[in-house]
Design a protein around this motif. Sequence first.
Motif, PDB file in Angstrom:
ATOM      1  N   ASP A 649      78.089  26.449 106.709  1.00 55.76           N
ATOM      2  CA  ASP A 649      77.550  25.321 105.946  1.00 55.76           C
ATOM      3  C   ASP A 649      77.371  25.712 104.485  1.00 55.76           C
ATOM      4  O   ASP A 649      76.950  26.831 104.172  1.00 55.76           O
ATOM      5  CB  ASP A 649      76.198  24.897 106.520  1.00 55.76           C
ATOM      6  CG  ASP A 649      76.355  23.959 107.705  1.00 55.76           C
ATOM      7  OD1 ASP A 649      77.440  23.368 107.838  1.00 55.76           O
ATOM      8  OD2 ASP A 649      75.397  23.837 108.494  1.00 55.76           O
ATOM      9  N   LEU A 650      77.686  24.766 103.603  1.00 58.70           N
ATOM     10  CA  LEU A 650      77.462  24.978 102.178  1.00 58.70           C
ATOM     11  C   LEU A 650      76.028  24.583 101.823  1.00 58.70           C
ATOM     12  O   LEU A 650      75.384  23.829 102.558  1.00 58.70           O
ATOM     13  CB  LEU A 650      78.469  24.160 101.377  1.00 58.70           C
ATOM     14  CG  LEU A 650      79.946  24.499 101.629  1.00 58.70           C
ATOM     15  CD1 LEU A 650      80.843  23.566 100.826  1.00 58.70           C
ATOM     16  CD2 LEU A 650      80.230  25.952 101.280  1.00 58.70           C
ATOM     17  N   PRO A 651      75.508  25.072 100.692  1.00 61.91           N
ATOM     18  CA  PRO A 651      74.134  24.714 100.305  1.00 61.91           C
ATOM     19  C   PRO A 651      73.905  23.213 100.216  1.00 61.91           C
ATOM     20  O   PRO A 651      72.793  22.728 100.450  1.00 61.91           O
ATOM     21  CB  PRO A 651      73.975  25.390  98.936  1.00 61.91           C
ATOM     22  CG  PRO A 651      74.941  26.519  98.944  1.00 61.91           C
ATOM     23  CD  PRO A 651      76.112  26.049  99.756  1.00 61.91           C
ATOM     24  N   GLU A 652      74.966  22.436  99.882  1.00 58.33           N
ATOM     25  CA  GLU A 652      74.819  20.981  99.751  1.00 58.33           C
ATOM     26  C   GLU A 652      74.519  20.302 101.079  1.00 58.33           C
ATOM     27  O   GLU A 652      74.147  19.127 101.106  1.00 58.33           O
ATOM     28  CB  GLU A 652      76.092  20.378  99.145  1.00 58.33           C
ATOM     29  CG  GLU A 652      76.384  20.814  97.723  1.00 58.33           C
ATOM     30  CD  GLU A 652      77.202  22.075  97.649  1.00 58.33           C
ATOM     31  OE1 GLU A 652      77.767  22.338  96.577  1.00 58.33           O
ATOM     32  OE2 GLU A 652      77.284  22.803  98.664  1.00 58.33           O
ATOM     33  N   ARG A 653      74.667  21.043 102.181  1.00 51.65           N
ATOM     34  CA  ARG A 653      74.430  20.415 103.489  1.00 51.65           C
ATOM     35  C   ARG A 653      73.002  19.907 103.612  1.00 51.65           C
ATOM     36  O   ARG A 653      72.756  18.861 104.229  1.00 51.65           O
ATOM     37  CB  ARG A 653      74.733  21.428 104.603  1.00 51.65           C
ATOM     38  CG  ARG A 653      74.630  20.839 106.007  1.00 51.65           C
ATOM     39  CD  ARG A 653      75.787  19.887 106.277  1.00 51.65           C
ATOM     40  NE  ARG A 653      75.663  19.259 107.582  1.00 51.65           N
ATOM     41  CZ  ARG A 653      75.199  18.030 107.779  1.00 51.65           C
ATOM     42  NH1 ARG A 653      74.809  17.303 106.733  1.00 51.65           N
ATOM     43  NH2 ARG A 653      75.115  17.517 108.972  1.00 51.65           N
ATOM     44  N   ARG A 654      72.069  20.628 103.018  1.00 48.37           N
ATOM     45  CA  ARG A 654      70.670  20.191 103.076  1.00 48.37           C
ATOM     46  C   ARG A 654      70.480  18.867 102.359  1.00 48.37           C
ATOM     47  O   ARG A 654      69.649  18.046 102.757  1.00 48.37           O
ATOM     48  CB  ARG A 654      69.751  21.245 102.448  1.00 48.37           C
ATOM     49  CG  ARG A 654      69.594  22.513 103.267  1.00 48.37           C
ATOM     50  CD  ARG A 654      68.557  23.412 102.647  1.00 48.37           C
ATOM     51  NE  ARG A 654      67.230  22.808 102.708  1.00 48.37           N
ATOM     52  CZ  ARG A 654      66.226  23.130 101.898  1.00 48.37           C
ATOM     53  NH1 ARG A 654      66.410  24.023 100.932  1.00 48.37           N
ATOM     54  NH2 ARG A 654      65.042  22.548 102.015  1.00 48.37           N
ATOM     55  N   ILE A 655      71.265  18.664 101.307  1.00 48.51           N
ATOM     56  CA  ILE A 655      71.178  17.393 100.588  1.00 48.51           C
ATOM     57  C   ILE A 655      71.618  16.258 101.487  1.00 48.51           C
ATOM     58  O   ILE A 655      71.020  15.175 101.518  1.00 48.51           O
ATOM     59  CB  ILE A 655      72.022  17.445  99.299  1.00 48.51           C
ATOM     60  CG1 ILE A 655      71.461  18.502  98.344  1.00 48.51           C
ATOM     61  CG2 ILE A 655      72.072  16.083  98.628  1.00 48.51           C
ATOM     62  CD1 ILE A 655      72.260  18.671  97.081  1.00 48.51           C
ATOM     63  N   GLY A 656      72.696  16.489 102.265  1.00 54.07           N
ATOM     64  CA  GLY A 656      73.168  15.454 103.181  1.00 54.07           C
ATOM     65  C   GLY A 656      72.140  15.104 104.237  1.00 54.07           C
ATOM     66  O   GLY A 656      71.962  13.927 104.580  1.00 54.07           O
ATOM     67  N   LEU A 657      71.444  16.111 104.765  1.00 53.62           N
ATOM     68  CA  LEU A 657      70.422  15.850 105.775  1.00 53.62           C
ATOM     69  C   LEU A 657      69.272  15.033 105.198  1.00 53.62           C
ATOM     70  O   LEU A 657      68.790  14.086 105.823  1.00 53.62           O
ATOM     71  CB  LEU A 657      69.905  17.174 106.346  1.00 53.62           C
ATOM     72  CG  LEU A 657      70.935  18.021 107.111  1.00 53.62           C
ATOM     73  CD1 LEU A 657      70.334  19.360 107.503  1.00 53.62           C
ATOM     74  CD2 LEU A 657      71.435  17.264 108.342  1.00 53.62           C
ATOM     75  N   THR A 658      68.828  15.384 103.992  1.00 57.36           N
ATOM     76  CA  THR A 658      67.739  14.620 103.385  1.00 57.36           C
ATOM     77  C   THR A 658      68.215  13.239 102.942  1.00 57.36           C
ATOM     78  O   THR A 658      67.421  12.298 102.885  1.00 57.36           O
ATOM     79  CB  THR A 658      67.140  15.378 102.194  1.00 57.36           C
ATOM     80  OG1 THR A 658      68.171  15.648 101.232  1.00 57.36           O
ATOM     81  CG2 THR A 658      66.520  16.688 102.635  1.00 57.36           C
TER      82      THR A 658
END
Length: 1024
Positions: A649-658
Motif C-alpha cells: 500500500d502507498l501512503p495515499e491509501r489512508r487518504i482513500g480510507l478517510t
Amino acid sequence: MARRPRILSIPASAPFLPTLIEALASDKLFADFPTAGDPLSLNRATIYLPTRRACRLAREAFLRRGGTAVLPRLIAIGDVDEDELVFADAGRAEALTVPPAISPLERRLVLAGLVEKFANAKEIASGDAPLITGTPAHVLDLADALARLIDDMVTRDVDWKQLDKLVPDDFDPYWQLTLRFLGIAGEAWPAFLKEQGLVDLSTRRDALLAAEAERLRNRAPGPVIAAGSTASMPATARLLAEIARLPQGTVVLPGLDLSLDNESWSKIGGTPPGFSDPSVAHPQYGMFGFLNLVGVERDEVEELVAAPLAIRDKLVSEALRPAAATEHWATLDGGDALAAGFDDVAVIETETVEQEALAIAVALREAMEDPKRTAALVTPDRTLARRVKAALARWRVPVEDSGGEALSESGAGIFARLAATVALRGAEPVPLLALVKHSQFRLGRGEGGFAKAAVALERAVLRGPRPAAGSASLIQAVALLRADIDGGKVHRADQRTKLDKWQFDAADELATALHAALEPLESLAGQQSSLADFAARHRAVLDALSDHDDGEAELIDTALAELAESGAAQSFRMPAFEYPAFFERVLAGRVTRPPEDRTARVRIFGLLEARLQTVDRLVLGGLVEGVWPPQMQSDAWLSRPMRQQLGLDLPERRIGLTAHDFAQALGTRDVIMTRSMKVGGAPTVPSRFTQRLQAVLGEGPWKLALQRGEKYRAWARSLDMPETIARIAAPEPKPPLAARPTRFSVTEIEEFLRDPYSIYAKRVLGLAKLDPVDTPPGARDRGSAVHNAIEDFTDLYADGLPSDPYAELIKLGRKAFEPLAAHPDAQAFWWPRFLRVARWFAEWEPARRVDVDTVFAEKRGELEFLIGDRMFKLSARADRIEKRRDGSFALVDYKTGNAKGAKEVLSGLAPQLTLEAAIAQGGGFEDVPAGSSVTGLTYVQLKGQEPPGLVRELSEEETWKKTSPDAEAVRAFENLKQLLLRFEDEKQPYLSRSRPQFRQRYGDFDLLARVREWSATGGVVEEE
C-alpha cells in the motif's frame, strides 16, 4: 455450473444496519430463505461484519426491531477469533489450529532489540556513521514502523525474498542501507518466530480467514451475509468473494458508487490496461478491486434500497471523482443540478479551535431540544473531541465518547508517567507538583490527604529557583529554609517567612514520605538498567504512591507487569533518564474507553467508530489538511517507489480510507461541517474533500451553507458575551479605619507613595505575589548572595579589617552562593562577577574606613509616633551604618541593581535612606543615640561589571548643595506623617499607580487592579 456471485450495496444516505436488518427480516435478501413471520428462522444465518462494535450495533438493531426470538450468528472479520470459527464446525477444529500470535508488546520489544542490535553492525553501518541514532524511544518508534511494514507485507502477500528484486543502486544511499538491514531482519524475524512457535498477529488473522473461506466453500452452512466491509485487505477480499459465490451467500457493500460514469470508474484501479498508477486515494478503491476479484461488473450490483438522498450521493460522487477524471466538472451546469443535495448541510468556519469546539457544542446542544433526536461528532482530532466534551459539560449534556483516548493520556497514565519522571529526572518542581496534586496521589491516605502539605511544600521550596536534584534534597531544602528564617537570613518581605510551623512540619512529612515511596525507582537515577527492572520498580513506586483502583489503573498495572515479565525487556537496556519517554511510547498504542452510556443521545466518534453508525444530526469536525485527511507519513524503511515496486500500500491509501468515511458521513440528512482557520496561531488549509465539494457546488451554494452555519457561530460568541460593555474605572478601595495598616517598613513607603493600591492589596487584603514555580535564579537571588557575603564580612570585621580582605570575602562568598549550587549555569555567570566585586570591595573598604570609627551591618531599627488617635511604627533594616570619627553617622545601602538618583530622592519618591536617617535621628537604631546627626547618605552599587563597584554619595552631589541629609530626613519624615494622616480619613481611597514617575516596570498587583484596562481608556490617575 458455479453460481454467479451475489453482491448488493446500501447507498451512503441509507442507514446501513437498519436497512440490512429490515431486508433480512422481510425476505429481501434471500428468496429461498423466508424469514418474515418466523421468529426462529434466523438462527441458521451468519452475518460477517467489519468490527466487534459493528456486531454489537447489529445486535442492538435486531432487538429494537423485534420479531426475532433467536439472533443470527454475528462474526467480526476485523477481530476474527479462532474459537468462533471452530464453534461453527466442531468437526474441523484440528484443521483450524493456527500457531498462537506473539503478544503485541513482546513483538515491539523484540523488534526494538533487533533494530538496536543491527543498527551499528558493520555489515550495515557505512564507515563510522551508524544507520540509526537517537533515544530508546526513537528506536521503539522505528520498531513500530518495522512492525507495520511486516504487517503490510503479510497483508499484501509480499514475500521477504522480493526485497532482493529491488536494485539498491537505483535508490538514495540511505535506502540502500535500510535494504541491507531489512535483508537481515527478513531472516532474523521469521527465524525468531519459528523458534518460539509463534506467528505475527496479521499472519494468524489471514490464516483464520483463509480457513474460514475454505470451510464455507466445502460446507455450505446456510444463509451467509458479509456486510459493511470494503474488502480493503486481500484475505478479507478472498473471504468475501467466497461468500458471494455461496448458494445462499451475499455480500453487501457500504456506499458503492453506482452513479459515476464508467470511464471515470475505470480510472480508479490498476487492473484495467493502461492504468499502472491506481487512484489509491479514491474512496471506492477497495471496492473497485473487490469487484475485479470476483469478476462482477459494477452495473450488476443491485442497491438494496433506493437512496433517500440521491442528489446528495451524486454530489459526493462528483466531488470525490478520480483526479484523472475531474475534467467532467466542466460539463456540469455550474453545480446547480446538484446544489439541492447540499440544502441540509451547514458549514462552520471559525477563527480558532476553541471557537470551533464551542460552535460544535452549540450545534449538538440544539439537537437535544427534541427529546427523540440523537447527534454525534465525528472527528479524528482527539483534542477537538475533548474540547467539545468539556464545552457540553456547561449544559450537563451526557456524552458517550466511544473514540476513547490513549492510555498514556488517561488520568492513570499521566500519573504513572509523572511518577517515573519525578523519580528518574531529579524531582523537577513542575512534574513534582503535578504528581503530588494529582487526584490519584495517596501515600497511604485518602484522596486529598496531602493537599495542604503539597501547598506548603510548593511555597517553601518549589517556587523560585529549584532545589538540588532528587527527592532527598526536598527534605534538606525545607530544613535549610527553616534555619535561614530563624536566623534572619531570609528577607521578611519574602513570603516564605509567613509559613507557620505546622506548614513546615507538613512539608517535611510529605517530602520524607515521598522520598521513601520513590526510592525503588529513584535509586536507579543516573544509571543504566534493563527495561524489565525499570518496570518492576516503577510498579512498586505506583503501589506506594497510590491505592487508587479503577479500570485505567489496572491497565497501567497490567502493562507494567507485562514489561517486568517480558523476556525481551530483560535484555533491553537504557539510561534511567530515557525510561519515562520510553514508557509513554509503550502506552501510546493502548486505548482506554469509558463504560458505555446507553442513555446518552450525544456521541463522539473517531472515524473507525463512526462506521455503520446512524444518528439524526452529524457534525464533521476538524476538516483541515493534516487532520481529515491525515498527513501522509512516509515509511521509515522503504521509500514510496520501493513500496510501489513491491506491491505494498502507498501512503495515499489512508487518504482513500478517510475519504470513504467522509462520503459515508455525508449520507446523514442533517450534516454540519466545521473547520478552524487557525490552529496554534498558524493558518490551516481546508480539507481537500471540502475544497472539492466547493469546486463542484460553486460559490453560491457554499455561501448559503456558510450562512446556515453562521447562527451556531453567533450563538457560541453570545454565550460569554456580556449584555453591555462598560468602561472600567480605576479601583478606589476605601477600607474602614480599623483595617488600615499602622506598621510600615521604609521600603514600603516608596510603594505607598507611588502605588497605594499595592499597600491595600498586601496589608489590608493580605495578598502576596508568589514566585513562579521552578524559575531560573534571578536578580534577587544574585543580590541576596552578594548582600549576604558583604554583610557577613562587614559584621565580622566591624572593628577592624583582616590582613587579606579579598581572601576572606571569597570564603564568605562561597558560603553565600551555596543555595545556588543546584544551578551551575547561574554560578558560572555570577561567581566571576562576585570575584570582581570582592576585589573592588577589598580595595574600597580600607580607604572608606579611614574616617570611620565603627561599622554596623544589617542593623534593625524602628520608630513609633502618633498620627491622629492611632500609634504608628516605622521600621528599617539598614545595610550599613557608619559612625564617623567626628561623631556623626552615615547610612550606606548596597545595590546589586541600579541605585536611586539624587533627584528621585529629593523629590520624595525614593525615601528609603532619608527615612532611615529619620529613624537614626529619633534613636530608633541601637547604638545610634537620639538626636544624632546624619551627614552621609550613600549608595554602593555592586554589579560586578565595569566598573565592578560604584559609590554614589548623595549628600555630595550638586543637587544637595542647598540642603543636607539631616534636613532631608526631617522633611521625609514630615511628608510621611502627612501621607499617613491623609489615609486616616476613611474617604481617602487607595489609588492604583497614583505617582508612576521614574517607574520602569509594572507592580506586583497591577493585574489585580486591572491597570492595563482602565489606563488604556482613561489614562493613569494622578494624585495631587
